[in-house]
Write a protein that holds these residues in place. Structure first.
Motif, mmCIF file in Angstrom:
data_model
loop_
_atom_site.group_PDB
_atom_site.id
_atom_site.type_symbol
_atom_site.label_atom_id
_atom_site.label_comp_id
_atom_site.label_asym_id
_atom_site.label_seq_id
_atom_site.Cartn_x
_atom_site.Cartn_y
_atom_site.Cartn_z
ATOM 1 N N GLU A 73 0.832 -1.207 0.000
ATOM 2 C CA GLU A 73 0.000 0.000 0.000
ATOM 3 C C GLU A 73 0.866 1.256 0.000
ATOM 4 O OE1 GLU A 73 -3.312 0.498 -0.371
ATOM 5 O OE2 GLU A 73 -3.341 -1.637 -0.833
ATOM 6 N N LEU A 74 1.992 1.205 0.725
ATOM 7 C CA LEU A 74 2.900 2.354 0.752
ATOM 8 C C LEU A 74 3.421 2.660 -0.654
ATOM 9 C CD1 LEU A 74 4.589 4.531 2.129
ATOM 10 C CD2 LEU A 74 6.265 2.762 2.719
ATOM 11 N N ALA A 75 3.828 1.645 -1.382
ATOM 12 C CA ALA A 75 4.325 1.845 -2.749
ATOM 13 C C ALA A 75 3.232 2.404 -3.646
ATOM 14 C CB ALA A 75 4.865 0.537 -3.321
ATOM 15 N N LEU A 76 2.023 1.892 -3.513
ATOM 16 C CA LEU A 76 0.909 2.396 -4.323
ATOM 17 C C LEU A 76 0.592 3.848 -3.972
ATOM 18 C CD1 LEU A 76 -1.413 -0.745 -4.299
ATOM 19 C CD2 LEU A 76 0.004 0.093 -6.194
ATOM 20 N N ASP A 77 0.702 4.186 -2.691
ATOM 21 C CA ASP A 77 0.487 5.569 -2.266
ATOM 22 C C ASP A 77 1.570 6.487 -2.837
ATOM 23 O OD1 ASP A 77 -1.796 4.908 -0.869
ATOM 24 O OD2 ASP A 77 -0.820 4.878 1.098
ATOM 25 N N ILE A 78 2.810 6.008 -2.885
ATOM 26 C CA ILE A 78 3.907 6.792 -3.470
ATOM 27 C C ILE A 78 3.644 7.029 -4.946
ATOM 28 C CG2 ILE A 78 6.346 6.661 -4.158
ATOM 29 C CD1 ILE A 78 6.836 5.325 -1.393
ATOM 30 N N LEU A 79 3.249 5.981 -5.664
ATOM 31 C CA LEU A 79 2.965 6.125 -7.089
ATOM 32 C C LEU A 79 1.811 7.092 -7.323
ATOM 33 C CD1 LEU A 79 3.391 2.439 -8.272
ATOM 34 C CD2 LEU A 79 4.970 4.356 -8.641
ATOM 35 N N LYS A 80 0.788 7.012 -6.485
ATOM 36 C CA LYS A 80 -0.353 7.922 -6.600
ATOM 37 C C LYS A 80 0.083 9.355 -6.316
ATOM 38 C CE LYS A 80 -4.995 8.687 -4.825
ATOM 39 N NZ LYS A 80 -6.004 8.294 -3.836
ATOM 40 N N TYR A 81 0.902 9.533 -5.305
ATOM 41 C CA TYR A 81 1.413 10.868 -4.960
ATOM 42 C C TYR A 81 2.205 11.453 -6.128
ATOM 43 C CZ TYR A 81 3.861 14.548 -2.417
ATOM 44 O OH TYR A 81 4.370 15.755 -2.009
ATOM 45 N N LEU A 82 3.068 10.650 -6.737
ATOM 46 C CA LEU A 82 3.852 11.106 -7.876
ATOM 47 C C LEU A 82 2.970 11.473 -9.057
ATOM 48 C CD1 LEU A 82 6.850 8.616 -7.781
ATOM 49 C CD2 LEU A 82 6.928 11.085 -7.353
ATOM 50 N N GLU A 83 1.947 10.682 -9.275
ATOM 51 C CA GLU A 83 1.016 10.948 -10.383
ATOM 52 C C GLU A 83 0.264 12.259 -10.147
ATOM 53 O OE1 GLU A 83 -3.043 8.858 -11.567
ATOM 54 O OE2 GLU A 83 -1.319 7.560 -11.914
ATOM 55 N N GLU A 84 -0.160 12.479 -8.917
ATOM 56 C CA GLU A 84 -0.932 13.686 -8.596
ATOM 57 C C GLU A 84 -0.079 14.944 -8.624
ATOM 58 O OE1 GLU A 84 -2.704 12.741 -4.841
ATOM 59 O OE2 GLU A 84 -4.253 11.485 -5.745
ATOM 60 N N THR A 85 1.197 14.833 -8.238
ATOM 61 C CA THR A 85 2.043 16.015 -8.193
ATOM 62 C C THR A 85 2.792 16.245 -9.494
ATOM 63 O OG1 THR A 85 3.869 14.733 -7.213
ATOM 64 C CG2 THR A 85 2.369 15.891 -5.698
ATOM 65 N N ASP A 86 2.659 15.332 -10.439
ATOM 66 C CA ASP A 86 3.344 15.452 -11.716
ATOM 67 C C ASP A 86 2.684 16.479 -12.617
ATOM 68 O OD1 ASP A 86 5.369 14.800 -13.526
ATOM 69 O OD2 ASP A 86 4.119 13.316 -14.533
ATOM 70 N N ASN A 87 1.449 16.784 -12.349
ATOM 71 C CA ASN A 87 0.700 17.719 -13.225
ATOM 72 C C ASN A 87 1.058 19.141 -12.981
ATOM 73 O OD1 ASN A 87 -0.642 15.565 -14.388
ATOM 74 N ND2 ASN A 87 -2.204 15.562 -12.793
#
Length: 91
Positions: A77-91
């Motif tokens: 879940e931590l890794a998925l949260d990191i990926l989600k965070y990166l996706e959200e802040t990439d914009n």
């Protein structure tokens, strides 16, 4: 997962392009090391080291530890949260 936990692990993941690429390739699925190595473009033995490192840092889990071939890895879940965070802040 709180943002502090995500940010603490984010620096570790981003310090290595291999770590980030492995987590991104696994995504929400389940992958074997040889597939990950082919996708990332490095040797399987190197991917095995990266996976062991990610596992020690609670970013991936091995679903069948006793297998000598065909080990299955998935993101925590931590890794998925990191990926989600990166996706959200990439914009």
């Amino acid at each position: 997962m709180n943002e502090k936990d995500i940010l603490d692990s984010l620096g570790y993941v981003m310090a290595s392009t291999y770590r980030l690429k492995v987590l991104q390739y696994i995504g929400k699925g389940v992958r074997i090391p040889s597939d990950i190595a082919n996708e990332v473009g490095v040797r399987t033995n190197h991917i095995s080291n990266v996976l062991a490192d990610l596992k020690r840092n609670n970013l991936v889990i091995c679903l069948n530890e006793d297998a000598h071939k065909g080990r299955l890895y998935k993101n925590t879940e931590l890794a998925l949260d990191i990926l989600k965070y990166l996706e959200e802040t990439d914009n």
